[in-house]
Write an enzyme that holds these catalytic residues in place. Structure first.
Site, short mmCIF file in Angstrom:
data_model
loop_
_atom_site.label_atom_id
_atom_site.label_comp_id
_atom_site.label_asym_id
_atom_site.label_seq_id
_atom_site.Cartn_x
_atom_site.Cartn_y
_atom_site.Cartn_z
N LYS A 139 39.69 37.28 37.61
CA LYS A 139 38.63 37.82 36.76
C LYS A 139 38.54 39.32 37.00
CE LYS A 139 35.64 34.11 35.61
NZ LYS A 139 34.30 33.80 35.26
N VAL A 140 38.55 40.06 35.93
CA VAL A 140 38.47 41.51 36.01
C VAL A 140 37.23 41.95 35.24
CG1 VAL A 140 39.60 43.68 35.44
CG2 VAL A 140 40.96 41.71 36.15
#
Length: 158
Positions: free
Chosen positions: A26-27
């Site tokens: 997840k960014v």
């Protein structure tokens, strides 16, 4: 006039966070913002219909915050620019619109019409140090200076 419902949809879009999956991770990309520009007509007037359309579209984008701006006018009318923000944040749309309309001509004068030489001259008028223009920029001609003065005085700033 852009009504409260338009601004409410923009604020709703601004309040959402944003995460993306990139290669299994997840960014958080909430600090990456789409460019927001002011649309103009062929006669160099603000296209309020297109601006409203753009704001509706932006209201669906899950981003928050803003980065950047052409804040030349704040060099000489900083308190008024901050007042415009306060009026918007407190939902005083009619007062904000009235103030914003008084800021349009001076803002255009110190950005696209007379640029840096106009900003420097205006800073001198308001008691700040604008200083001389560096090459290749040239000082304003007397006619340009008078037109610049008119942009500020006709809106009650000088």
């Amino acid at each position: 006039m852009l009504g409260p419902q338009v601004w409410a949809s923009v604020r709703q879009g601004l309040s959402r966070g944003l995460c993306r999956n990139v290669k299994g991770r997840k960014v958080d990309i909430s600090g990456i913002y789409p460019p927001v520009t002011t649309p103009f007509t062929a006669t160099a007037e603000v296209d309020y219909g297109k601006l409203e359309e753009n704001l509706h579209k932006l209201g669906t984008v899950p981003f928050k915050g803003a980065v950047g701006g052409v804040c030349a006018l704040a060099n000489v009318l900083g308190a008024q620019v901050c007042q415009l923000e306060r009026l918007c944040l407190t939902g005083q749309w009619e007062a904000a619109q009235k103030l914003q309309h008084r800021l349009i001509e001076p803002n255009s004068a110190v950005t696209r019409r007379f640029g840096i030489p106009g900003l420097k001259k205006t800073m001198d008028w308001f008691g700040y140090y604008g200083g001389p223009c560096r090459a290749p920029l040239q000082e304003l001609t007397p006619a340009e200076e008078e037109a610049l003065r008119l942009d500020f005085s006709s809106n009650g700033w000088l």
